[in-house]
Design an enzyme around this catalytic site. Sequence first.
Site, PDB file in Angstrom:
ATOM      1  N   ASN A 119      -3.930   5.997  -1.513  1.00 34.29           N
ATOM      2  CA  ASN A 119      -3.593   6.420  -0.150  1.00 34.29           C
ATOM      3  C   ASN A 119      -3.114   7.868  -0.072  1.00 34.29           C
ATOM      4  O   ASN A 119      -3.218   8.489   0.982  1.00 34.29           O
ATOM      5  CB  ASN A 119      -2.567   5.465   0.464  1.00 34.29           C
ATOM      6  N   HIS A 127      -1.752  -3.105  -5.858  1.00 32.46           N
ATOM      7  CA  HIS A 127      -2.330  -2.729  -4.564  1.00 32.46           C
ATOM      8  C   HIS A 127      -3.818  -3.104  -4.574  1.00 32.46           C
ATOM      9  O   HIS A 127      -4.642  -2.385  -5.145  1.00 32.46           O
ATOM     10  CB  HIS A 127      -2.112  -1.218  -4.341  1.00 32.46           C
ATOM     11  N   GLU A 146      -4.932  -1.069  -7.792  1.00 30.48           N
ATOM     12  CA  GLU A 146      -4.062   0.036  -8.191  1.00 30.48           C
ATOM     13  C   GLU A 146      -2.726  -0.562  -8.636  1.00 30.48           C
ATOM     14  O   GLU A 146      -2.094  -1.299  -7.869  1.00 30.48           O
ATOM     15  CB  GLU A 146      -3.874   0.944  -6.962  1.00 30.48           C
ATOM     16  N   SER A 186       0.826  -1.204   0.000  1.00 28.23           N
ATOM     17  CA  SER A 186       0.000   0.000   0.000  1.00 28.23           C
ATOM     18  C   SER A 186       0.860   1.254   0.000  1.00 28.23           C
ATOM     19  O   SER A 186       0.341   2.337  -0.198  1.00 28.23           O
ATOM     20  CB  SER A 186      -0.925  -0.010   1.217  1.00 28.23           C
TER      21      SER A 186
END
Length: 288
Positions: free
Chosen positions: A193, A143, A155, A122
């Site tokens: 994120n 991800h 992702e 992440s």
Amino acid sequence: MSTPNVQTIAILGAGQMGGGIAHVSAAGAYTVLLSDVTLERAEKGRFDIELRLGKAVEKGKLTAGQRAEILGRITPVEGLSRFAEADFVIEAANENEALKKSLFRQFDELCRPDIVLATNTSSIPITRIAAVTRRPERVIGMHFMNPVPVMKLVEIIRGLATSDATHETTLQVCARLDKTTVTSRDIGGFIVNRVLMPMINEAIYALYEGIGTATDIDTGMKLGTNQPMGPLELADFIGLDTCLAIMEVLQAGLGDSKYRPCPLLRQYVEAGWLGRKTGRGFHIYAKS
Ligand code: CAA
């Protein structure tokens, strides 16, 4: 520079993320080697998938035959014993850079030189993980979002050296897993994120400053911006230790004070209030 036709995917880590990835890979008709440090842990990962598939059968979303077919494609394995058979590797170990680097050194030794090695991270830079291998052009980030079988997105993160062929192969694998992809550059927190964690951190500041209660902040964001969970509930779901670690990566990697973790987040982590997994975070949960 081409990569092989993918039939067998080896997944390292049979926990929540690795198990979810194994589930969707088998549902996508791949042969899956589900690996963990011990055979017992790998078998437990497969058993958890069996339980989830059982619930889907009960709800009438899957037939008993489909359940058996999906499960039949998943073989639990101990460690890296069968990684030489893999056409594609997805590493889903703990979010620890030293551990991931050590695993990628071993994959590089054991796996065929033409296959793609993907990491489910992440926030750890792909370029750094790729640099410990002799095939940085075949290393990529995937991800996955939690819970993997439910969330549509993967992702994709291209390291500095990731080749177009590696990217293309990874997109094809994701399409067969019925996932939608976005591709990010390898910069602090990637796309999801980079945007999500500052929102969560800001919600924690709102609580810290007494702007509203945890329930008011969550209800405000949930009903006011159509999110399935409010930001504090989502932080509890992700794990407050993980949220703190990602904020620290953003702060260190991007060097901007706007990414400073809220002191209340740090204090909750120090107290061991890590969210759902410990039964207490910004909300209280029955321990599962
Ligand atoms: N595994 C598999 N399926 C699951 C599941 C799990 N762990 N948890 C829930 N589900 C399934 C349920 O079986 C149910 O399926 P059906 O519709 O087929 O019956 C469906 O999800 C909905 O579940 P529930 O009815 O129990 O609960 P809900 O409607 O409240 O939804 C939720 C739960 C899907 C988790 C929803 O609240 C949600 O989408 N929350 C946001 C999740 C999110 O944002 N995740 C990303 C976090 S960020 C991240 O992962 C990246 C990072 O690096 C931090």
